[in-house]
Design a protein around this motif. Structure first.
Motif, PDB file in Angstrom:
ATOM      1  N   ASP A 269       9.894 -13.489 -12.168  1.00 37.42           N
ATOM      2  CA  ASP A 269       9.546 -11.684 -12.613  1.00 37.42           C
ATOM      3  C   ASP A 269       8.102 -11.627 -12.151  1.00 37.42           C
ATOM      4  OD1 ASP A 269      10.407  -9.366 -14.343  1.00 37.42           O
ATOM      5  OD2 ASP A 269      10.237 -10.360 -15.769  1.00 37.42           O
ATOM      6  N   TRP A 270       7.802 -11.208 -11.009  1.00 35.37           N
ATOM      7  CA  TRP A 270       6.445 -11.340 -11.118  1.00 35.37           C
ATOM      8  C   TRP A 270       5.827 -10.033 -11.441  1.00 35.37           C
ATOM      9  CZ3 TRP A 270       8.027 -12.858  -5.506  1.00 35.37           C
ATOM     10  CH2 TRP A 270       7.761 -13.748  -5.508  1.00 35.37           C
ATOM     11  N   LYS A 271       4.511 -10.001 -12.252  1.00 34.01           N
ATOM     12  CA  LYS A 271       3.779  -8.813 -12.678  1.00 34.01           C
ATOM     13  C   LYS A 271       2.677  -8.285 -12.244  1.00 34.01           C
ATOM     14  CE  LYS A 271       7.693  -8.079 -15.688  1.00 34.01           C
ATOM     15  NZ  LYS A 271       8.644  -7.544 -15.674  1.00 34.01           N
ATOM     16  N   ASP A 272       1.659  -9.574 -11.504  1.00 33.91           N
ATOM     17  CA  ASP A 272       0.723  -8.911 -11.544  1.00 33.91           C
ATOM     18  C   ASP A 272       0.075  -8.893 -10.003  1.00 33.91           C
ATOM     19  OD1 ASP A 272       1.108 -11.775 -10.959  1.00 33.91           O
ATOM     20  OD2 ASP A 272      -1.073 -12.367 -11.330  1.00 33.91           O
ATOM     21  N   VAL A 273       1.112  -9.111  -9.258  1.00 37.19           N
ATOM     22  CA  VAL A 273       1.372  -8.327  -7.340  1.00 37.19           C
ATOM     23  C   VAL A 273       0.470  -7.178  -7.824  1.00 37.19           C
ATOM     24  CG1 VAL A 273       2.650  -7.925  -5.836  1.00 37.19           C
ATOM     25  CG2 VAL A 273       3.443  -9.198  -7.402  1.00 37.19           C
ATOM     26  N   ARG A 274      -0.732  -7.055  -6.912  1.00 40.42           N
ATOM     27  CA  ARG A 274      -1.955  -6.353  -6.496  1.00 40.42           C
ATOM     28  C   ARG A 274      -1.901  -5.564  -4.899  1.00 40.42           C
ATOM     29  NH1 ARG A 274      -1.241  -5.974 -10.753  1.00 40.42           N
ATOM     30  NH2 ARG A 274      -2.835  -6.435 -12.901  1.00 40.42           N
ATOM     31  N   GLN A 275      -0.854  -6.789  -4.077  1.00 43.64           N
ATOM     32  CA  GLN A 275      -0.827  -6.033  -2.353  1.00 43.64           C
ATOM     33  C   GLN A 275       0.385  -6.198  -2.466  1.00 43.64           C
ATOM     34  OE1 GLN A 275      -3.590  -6.921   0.417  1.00 43.64           O
ATOM     35  NE2 GLN A 275      -4.541  -8.698  -1.147  1.00 43.64           N
ATOM     36  N   VAL A 276       0.720  -6.062  -1.392  1.00 43.29           N
ATOM     37  CA  VAL A 276       2.032  -6.500  -0.278  1.00 43.29           C
ATOM     38  C   VAL A 276       1.615  -6.466   0.636  1.00 43.29           C
ATOM     39  CG1 VAL A 276       4.612  -6.207   0.320  1.00 43.29           C
ATOM     40  CG2 VAL A 276       3.758  -5.485  -2.519  1.00 43.29           C
ATOM     41  N   VAL A 277       1.690  -8.136   1.837  1.00 43.21           N
ATOM     42  CA  VAL A 277       1.717  -7.785   2.858  1.00 43.21           C
ATOM     43  C   VAL A 277       3.167  -8.334   3.771  1.00 43.21           C
ATOM     44  CG1 VAL A 277       0.430  -8.725   4.793  1.00 43.21           C
ATOM     45  CG2 VAL A 277      -0.375  -8.463   2.598  1.00 43.21           C
ATOM     46  N   LEU A 278       3.551  -7.456   4.514  1.00 40.90           N
ATOM     47  CA  LEU A 278       4.887  -7.746   5.328  1.00 40.90           C
ATOM     48  C   LEU A 278       4.705  -8.302   6.908  1.00 40.90           C
ATOM     49  CD1 LEU A 278       5.735  -4.240   4.232  1.00 40.90           C
ATOM     50  CD2 LEU A 278       7.655  -6.021   3.481  1.00 40.90           C
ATOM     51  N   ALA A 279       4.836  -9.628   6.417  1.00 47.45           N
ATOM     52  CA  ALA A 279       4.562 -10.124   7.804  1.00 47.45           C
ATOM     53  C   ALA A 279       5.965 -10.154   8.590  1.00 47.45           C
ATOM     54  CB  ALA A 279       3.523 -11.591   7.317  1.00 47.45           C
ATOM     55  N   GLY A 280       5.500  -9.575  10.001  1.00 43.90           N
ATOM     56  CA  GLY A 280       7.128 -10.044  11.211  1.00 43.90           C
ATOM     57  C   GLY A 280       6.209  -9.514  12.016  1.00 43.90           C
ATOM     58  N   MET A 281       7.159  -9.446  12.761  1.00 40.16           N
ATOM     59  CA  MET A 281       6.852  -9.095  14.723  1.00 40.16           C
ATOM     60  C   MET A 281       8.436  -8.382  15.172  1.00 40.16           C
ATOM     61  SD  MET A 281       3.886  -9.831  15.556  1.00 40.16           S
ATOM     62  CE  MET A 281       3.936  -9.859  16.696  1.00 40.16           C
ATOM     63  N   GLY A 282       7.849  -7.132  16.087  1.00 42.33           N
ATOM     64  CA  GLY A 282       9.074  -6.568  17.140  1.00 42.33           C
ATOM     65  C   GLY A 282      10.160  -5.831  15.542  1.00 42.33           C
ATOM     66  N   GLY A 283      11.564  -6.448  15.916  1.00 47.64           N
ATOM     67  CA  GLY A 283      12.424  -5.129  15.753  1.00 47.64           C
ATOM     68  C   GLY A 283      12.020  -6.178  13.850  1.00 47.64           C
ATOM     69  N   SER A 284      11.584  -7.204  13.633  1.00 50.11           N
ATOM     70  CA  SER A 284      11.610  -7.597  12.262  1.00 50.11           C
ATOM     71  C   SER A 284      10.689  -7.167  11.543  1.00 50.11           C
ATOM     72  CB  SER A 284      11.832  -9.299  12.247  1.00 50.11           C
ATOM     73  OG  SER A 284      12.520 -10.378  12.495  1.00 50.11           O
ATOM     74  N   ALA A 285      10.080  -6.459  11.872  1.00 51.74           N
ATOM     75  CA  ALA A 285       8.684  -5.705  11.657  1.00 51.74           C
ATOM     76  C   ALA A 285       9.001  -4.164  11.342  1.00 51.74           C
ATOM     77  CB  ALA A 285       7.376  -5.742  12.424  1.00 51.74           C
ATOM     78  N   ILE A 286       9.725  -3.809  11.708  1.00 51.66           N
ATOM     79  CA  ILE A 286       9.749  -2.443  11.783  1.00 51.66           C
ATOM     80  C   ILE A 286      10.366  -1.904  10.579  1.00 51.66           C
ATOM     81  CG2 ILE A 286      11.869  -1.724  12.453  1.00 51.66           C
ATOM     82  CD1 ILE A 286       9.229   0.316  13.346  1.00 51.66           C
ATOM     83  N   GLY A 287      11.242  -2.593   9.937  1.00 48.07           N
ATOM     84  CA  GLY A 287      11.674  -2.326   8.995  1.00 48.07           C
ATOM     85  C   GLY A 287      10.462  -2.286   7.409  1.00 48.07           C
ATOM     86  N   GLY A 288       9.627  -2.837   7.920  1.00 49.09           N
ATOM     87  CA  GLY A 288       8.407  -2.877   6.948  1.00 49.09           C
ATOM     88  C   GLY A 288       7.279  -1.824   7.063  1.00 49.09           C
ATOM     89  N   ASP A 289       7.044  -1.532   8.416  1.00 48.10           N
ATOM     90  CA  ASP A 289       7.561   0.049   8.579  1.00 48.10           C
ATOM     91  C   ASP A 289       7.527   1.232   8.060  1.00 48.10           C
ATOM     92  OD1 ASP A 289       4.470  -1.323  11.008  1.00 48.10           O
ATOM     93  OD2 ASP A 289       6.024  -1.177  11.952  1.00 48.10           O
ATOM     94  N   LEU A 290       8.822   1.264   8.480  1.00 51.99           N
ATOM     95  CA  LEU A 290       8.930   2.352   7.440  1.00 51.99           C
ATOM     96  C   LEU A 290       9.215   2.168   5.924  1.00 51.99           C
ATOM     97  CD1 LEU A 290      12.600   1.919   9.978  1.00 51.99           C
ATOM     98  CD2 LEU A 290      11.072   3.380   9.888  1.00 51.99           C
ATOM     99  N   LEU A 291       9.108   1.084   5.451  1.00 51.04           N
ATOM    100  CA  LEU A 291       9.219   0.834   4.192  1.00 51.04           C
ATOM    101  C   LEU A 291       8.049   1.082   3.542  1.00 51.04           C
ATOM    102  CD1 LEU A 291      10.094  -0.201   1.321  1.00 51.04           C
ATOM    103  CD2 LEU A 291       9.341  -2.416   1.441  1.00 51.04           C
ATOM    104  N   ALA A 292       5.904   0.738   4.310  1.00 51.90           N
ATOM    105  CA  ALA A 292       5.203   1.146   4.417  1.00 51.90           C
ATOM    106  C   ALA A 292       4.677   3.036   4.025  1.00 51.90           C
ATOM    107  CB  ALA A 292       4.303   0.163   5.258  1.00 51.90           C
ATOM    108  N   GLY A 293       5.630   3.477   5.269  1.00 54.46           N
ATOM    109  CA  GLY A 293       5.465   4.539   4.866  1.00 54.46           C
ATOM    110  C   GLY A 293       5.981   4.872   4.230  1.00 54.46           C
ATOM    111  N   TYR A 294       7.426   5.122   3.703  1.00 51.63           N
ATOM    112  CA  TYR A 294       7.812   5.287   2.498  1.00 51.63           C
ATOM    113  C   TYR A 294       7.451   5.905   0.943  1.00 51.63           C
ATOM    114  CZ  TYR A 294      11.992   6.620  -1.024  1.00 51.63           C
ATOM    115  OH  TYR A 294      12.871   6.727  -1.597  1.00 51.63           O
ATOM    116  N   CYS A 295       7.124   4.083   1.191  1.00 51.41           N
ATOM    117  CA  CYS A 295       6.334   3.420  -0.625  1.00 51.41           C
ATOM    118  C   CYS A 295       4.801   4.521  -0.357  1.00 51.41           C
ATOM    119  CB  CYS A 295       5.867   2.257  -0.764  1.00 51.41           C
ATOM    120  SG  CYS A 295       7.462   1.605  -0.762  1.00 51.41           S
TER     121      CYS A 295
END
Length: 354
Positions: free
Chosen positions: A42-68
């Motif tokens: 239950d982290w309460k003080d997150v100030r930024q999020v980095v999604l680290a990945g490559m290729g097909g594993s990273a595209i979900g992060g791209d979609l999430l970042a755009g949506y968010c």
């Protein structure tokens, strides 16, 4: 080229990639539900999020970042490289390390960098070295069961991380939005399935238009990451060339590059404009005017509209359409959509060059 010959599909598609695409709506729903149950501090003080990945594993992060972008009050970025940016190396950064295999060397490097910096970390994948390191250090490790290629697990990487964001209070409750997106996907899917003949199947017809052409996908806002997904699917499934342009940026450079070489390549190119009701009104205008400018220079263009009533539905109905289109293009070229020999050979070369 007969895109209605399903027996031919079965001979070419040795790993049944088509079934993975057919299952994408259910995969998204399952992943979101799974993400609401897995262990998470239950982290309460997150100030930024980095999604680290490559290729097909990273595209979900791209979609999430755009949506968010319009939902999350803190920065969300995707990191496709070794280590981490200096700005991310602190105790208030959440680093989500995504690797389908768990053995992606760049993502493992980011994991080590995050560990040394004291970041919050979640490992996400099917196992491998990443899971071993996470478990050895008491770091949350979200494992999902998927035996296919990373590109076929986009529902997992997006659905799991979206649920994670919701549980950390970074975005509003997403249950209804996810359910609506899945409903919209299944409604659209009725027209895209392999058994639907080309005359009534828009994904097959667009695949036919792309045969023998280098395609450019142009989009704005939340569809920019979708355009990137389409590009990657054309590359990996059809083993064909494609690239991505983003509006409004393209109107500040790309538009000037429509003059030369004069007419010699136009017949072998296609620019597809992705549009959604959630587009910024000025970007919708830019899309229409940019397409007109391209056509005046004799370039082949067309547009594809996202379906559904919400931004999440716009993203996911478009993802589904693009996956089917890339698959049918692979069938048109007569290539197996599963193997990515050029990439695996390159990884082996890198591994042997340490």
């Amino acid at each position: 080229m007969n895109l209605d010959d399903l027996d031919y599909f079965k001979r070419i598609d040795t790993k049944n990639i088509l079934a993975e695409i057919d299952n994408l709506p259910d995969q998204l729903g399952f992943a979101y539900q799974l993400g609401m149950k897995l262990d998470l501090p239950d982290w309460k003080d997150v100030r930024q999020v980095v999604l680290a990945g490559m290729g097909g594993s990273a595209i979900g992060g791209d979609l999430l970042a755009g949506y968010c972008a319009s939902l999350c009050p803190i920065p969300v970025t995707v990191h496709r490289d070794y280590d981490l940016p200096l700005s991310a190396r602190n105790a208030q950064t959440l680093v989500i390390c995504i690797s389908h295999s768990g053995d992606t060397e760049e993502t493992l490097s980011s994991f080590e960098s995050a560990s040394k910096a004291g970041c919050y970390i979640v490992a996400l994948g099917t196992g491998g070295e990443l899971a071993k390191r996470a478990e050895a250090n008491g770091i949350p490790c979200w494992i999902f069961d998927h035996g296919g290629q990373p590109r076929s697990a986009v529902g997992f990487t997006f659905g799991l991380t979206l649920a994670m964001f919701e549980r950390l209070g970074l975005v509003p409750v997403q249950k209804e939005a996810v359910e609506d997106a899945i409903t919209s996907m299944k409604r659209s899917q009725k027209h895209l399935l392999a058994e639907v003949p080309t005359a009534r199947n828009p994904a097959k017809r667009y695949a036919g238009q792309l045969m023998g052409r280098w395609v450019t996908f142009m989009a704005s806002g939340i569809l920019t990451a979708v355009a990137r997904r389409w590009k990657e699917q054309i590359n990996k499934l059809a083993k064909a060339g494609a690239n991505v342009e983003e509006l409004p940026q393209a109107d500040h450079n790309t538009l000037a590059g429509t003059v030369n070489p004069q007419q010699t390549l136009n017949a072998h190119t296609m620019t597809l404009f992705l549009r959604a009701p959630s587009d910024h009104p000025r970007n919708r205008l830019r899309s229409d005017l940019t397409r007109q400018a391209f056509m005046l220079e004799g370039m082949n263009t067309d547009y594809i509209d996202a379906r559904g009533n919400t931004p999440l539905a716009h993203i996911w109905t478009s993802i589904l359409f693009g996956d089917y289109m890339a698959y049918y293009l692979a069938m048109g070229y007569g290539v197996d959509p599963e193997p990515i020999t050029a990439l695996t050979d390159f990884k082996e070369t890198m591994a042997n060059s340490k």
